[in-house]
Design an enzyme around this catalytic site. Structure first.
Site, PDB file in Angstrom:
ATOM      1  N   ASP A  11       2.374 -24.307  23.111  1.00 59.32           N
ATOM      2  CA  ASP A  11       1.225 -24.556  23.985  1.00 59.32           C
ATOM      3  C   ASP A  11       0.566 -25.842  23.492  1.00 59.32           C
ATOM      4  O   ASP A  11       0.868 -26.344  22.407  1.00 59.32           O
ATOM      5  CB  ASP A  11       0.240 -23.375  23.885  1.00 59.32           C
ATOM      6  CG  ASP A  11      -1.029 -23.587  24.719  1.00 59.32           C
ATOM      7  OD1 ASP A  11      -0.918 -24.013  25.879  1.00 59.32           O
ATOM      8  OD2 ASP A  11      -2.133 -23.332  24.214  1.00 59.32           O
ATOM      9  N   SER A  12      -0.391 -26.317  24.276  1.00 61.25           N
ATOM     10  CA  SER A  12      -1.153 -27.487  23.841  1.00 61.25           C
ATOM     11  C   SER A  12      -2.057 -27.138  22.650  1.00 61.25           C
ATOM     12  O   SER A  12      -2.588 -28.026  22.012  1.00 61.25           O
ATOM     13  CB  SER A  12      -2.030 -27.982  24.988  1.00 61.25           C
ATOM     14  OG  SER A  12      -2.936 -26.955  25.357  1.00 61.25           O
ATOM     15  N   TYR A  43      -4.012 -30.682  27.618  1.00 66.96           N
ATOM     16  CA  TYR A  43      -2.996 -31.274  28.480  1.00 66.96           C
ATOM     17  C   TYR A  43      -3.523 -31.405  29.919  1.00 66.96           C
ATOM     18  O   TYR A  43      -3.089 -32.266  30.672  1.00 66.96           O
ATOM     19  CB  TYR A  43      -1.747 -30.377  28.544  1.00 66.96           C
ATOM     20  CG  TYR A  43      -0.812 -30.423  27.359  1.00 66.96           C
ATOM     21  CD1 TYR A  43      -1.063 -31.183  26.221  1.00 66.96           C
ATOM     22  CD2 TYR A  43       0.374 -29.680  27.389  1.00 66.96           C
ATOM     23  CE1 TYR A  43      -0.162 -31.189  25.154  1.00 66.96           C
ATOM     24  CE2 TYR A  43       1.274 -29.691  26.342  1.00 66.96           C
ATOM     25  CZ  TYR A  43       1.004 -30.443  25.218  1.00 66.96           C
ATOM     26  OH  TYR A  43       1.900 -30.450  24.175  1.00 66.96           O
ATOM     27  N   GLY A  44      -4.426 -30.488  30.285  1.00 64.70           N
ATOM     28  CA  GLY A  44      -4.864 -30.344  31.682  1.00 64.70           C
ATOM     29  C   GLY A  44      -5.152 -31.624  32.424  1.00 64.70           C
ATOM     30  O   GLY A  44      -4.679 -31.821  33.537  1.00 64.70           O
ATOM     31  N   CYS A  74       2.179 -22.287  28.267  1.00 63.03           N
ATOM     32  CA  CYS A  74       1.117 -23.173  28.744  1.00 63.03           C
ATOM     33  C   CYS A  74       1.371 -23.382  30.227  1.00 63.03           C
ATOM     34  O   CYS A  74       2.471 -23.808  30.621  1.00 63.03           O
ATOM     35  CB  CYS A  74       1.213 -24.498  27.993  1.00 63.03           C
ATOM     36  SG  CYS A  74       0.106 -25.775  28.619  1.00 63.03           S
ATOM     37  N   THR A  76      -0.078 -25.526  32.241  1.00 55.07           N
ATOM     38  CA  THR A  76      -0.051 -26.949  32.599  1.00 55.07           C
ATOM     39  C   THR A  76       1.331 -27.537  32.302  1.00 55.07           C
ATOM     40  O   THR A  76       1.902 -28.268  33.117  1.00 55.07           O
ATOM     41  CB  THR A  76      -1.120 -27.706  31.791  1.00 55.07           C
ATOM     42  OG1 THR A  76      -2.332 -26.963  31.831  1.00 55.07           O
ATOM     43  CG2 THR A  76      -1.345 -29.096  32.333  1.00 55.07           C
ATOM     44  N   GLU A 153     -11.555 -23.631  22.782  1.00 54.87           N
ATOM     45  CA  GLU A 153     -11.203 -24.269  21.500  1.00 54.87           C
ATOM     46  C   GLU A 153     -12.451 -24.394  20.622  1.00 54.87           C
ATOM     47  O   GLU A 153     -12.405 -24.138  19.428  1.00 54.87           O
ATOM     48  CB  GLU A 153     -10.547 -25.642  21.735  1.00 54.87           C
ATOM     49  CG  GLU A 153      -9.216 -25.579  22.484  1.00 54.87           C
ATOM     50  CD  GLU A 153      -7.973 -25.476  21.573  1.00 54.87           C
ATOM     51  OE1 GLU A 153      -8.038 -25.904  20.420  1.00 54.87           O
ATOM     52  OE2 GLU A 153      -6.942 -24.941  22.047  1.00 54.87           O
ATOM     53  N   CYS A 198      -4.326 -20.166  32.918  1.00 50.69           N
ATOM     54  CA  CYS A 198      -4.274 -21.035  31.738  1.00 50.69           C
ATOM     55  C   CYS A 198      -4.262 -20.067  30.564  1.00 50.69           C
ATOM     56  O   CYS A 198      -5.038 -19.097  30.561  1.00 50.69           O
ATOM     57  CB  CYS A 198      -5.514 -21.920  31.694  1.00 50.69           C
ATOM     58  SG  CYS A 198      -5.713 -22.807  30.128  1.00 50.69           S
TER      59      CYS A 198
END
Ligand code: DGL
Length: 290
Positions: A11-12, A43-44, A74, A76, A153, A198
């Site tokens: 994932d990011s 990343y979005g 992920c 995205t 995050e 997401c």
């Protein structure tokens, strides 16, 4: 390749650990290597071509580590690059969008489905496409909710005022106001099911549920994705042996201490061993290949 070879999951950042956790619960014999590309998160809002390159790099890294299957945990990255990855790599690659769409079609009763995700995911239209492919009569209402990834995050860093039972995430006071600007629209559209499109968003499950109300089901793709991993491994005869002692390895392209502290909350156990994955090294892998 041995059947006890690990899976690769990436994932990011931290969000994909919601999927990794589900895979660890559903498939306890399977080992995995997890990559969180925190330096390049989110990343979005990024260009499609950049995300595709990140996916190439991380898949190349994982393939070199001998994984038997890759999960793009992920939305995205799945939206941007699953087809490319499936064409360029010769191991099975599973994304999270089709499983999320399946879970939504199963959950909705009035066939009005809401989808929230990053700008990249929503603009790609892949959820609408995947849901329509399963039930062309479903109405899809999609909204990009770009601030949510940063809220997750950042929110994981503060746990004094935990509000989310699953993650220990502390939701900032302005969440309700920001979230309502998006979610009120979905309420007006009378959706009875919202896809958390997401992998960071299951960490905001409770505060989103508080806004949407009890009658709206929130679905995420983690469970269905774990199911897809199981059926793909079964079909190929690649399931790990029963009783195999699963091992987990974690890599981050960002700050190790932060990733360990926050990721352990999401995964529900300490992220160990955890190593730094250097971006220059990742880039060089692809330069060497292409
Ligand atoms: N967790 C990722 C997803 O499922 C994306 C977050 C981001 O990097 O923008 O879309």
């Amino acid at each position: 390749m041995s059947n006890n070879a690990p899976l690769g999951i990436f994932d990011s950042g931290l969000g994909g650990l919601t999927v990794a956790r589900q895979i660890a619960e559903a498939l306890p014999d399977e080992s995995f290597i997890y990559v969180g590309d925190t330096t390049r998160c989110p990343y979005g809002p990024q260009d499609l071509a950049d995300i595709q390159q990140y996916v190439r790099e991380i898949c190349t890294f994982l393939q070199q580590r001998g994984v038997k299957l890759i999960v793009i945990a992920c939305n995205t990255a799945t939206a941007a690059a699953i087809e490319l990855a499936q064409k360029e790599f010769d191991i099975p690659i599973i994304g999270v969008i089709e499983p999320g769409a399946r879970a939504a079609v199963r959950a909705t009763r009035n066939r009005k489905v809401g989808v929230i995700g990053t700008v990249g995911t929503i603009e790609s239209g892949v959820y609408a496409h995947a849901v329509s492919a399963l039930d062309a009569g479903c109405e899809i209402h999609s909204i990009a909710t770009p601030e949510f990834v940063d809220m997750v995050e950042d929110g994981l860093a503060f746990d004094e005022h935990s509000q989310d039972r699953f993650s220990g995430l502390s939701v900032p006071p302005q969440f309700r106001e920001i979230a309502s600007t998006y979610l009120d629209q979905l309420r007006d559209d009378e959706v009875d099911c919202v896809v958390l499109g997401c992998t960071h968003y299951p960490l905001l499950h409770d505060p989103i549920a508080a806004i949407m109300g009890e009658e709206v089901v929130l679905v995420s793709s983690a469970e269905e994705t774990a199911h897809d991993v199981l059926s793909t491994l079964e079909r190929r005869g690649h399931l790990a042996s029963v009783g195999n002692v699963a091992t987990y390895e974690f890599f981050t392209t960002g700050d190790k201490d932060r990733f360990k502290a926050l990721g352990s909350k999401v995964f529900g156990r300490t992220l160990e061993p955890l190593e730094l994955l250097d971006i220059d090294y990742l880039e060089s892998l692809v330069e060497a290949y292409y």
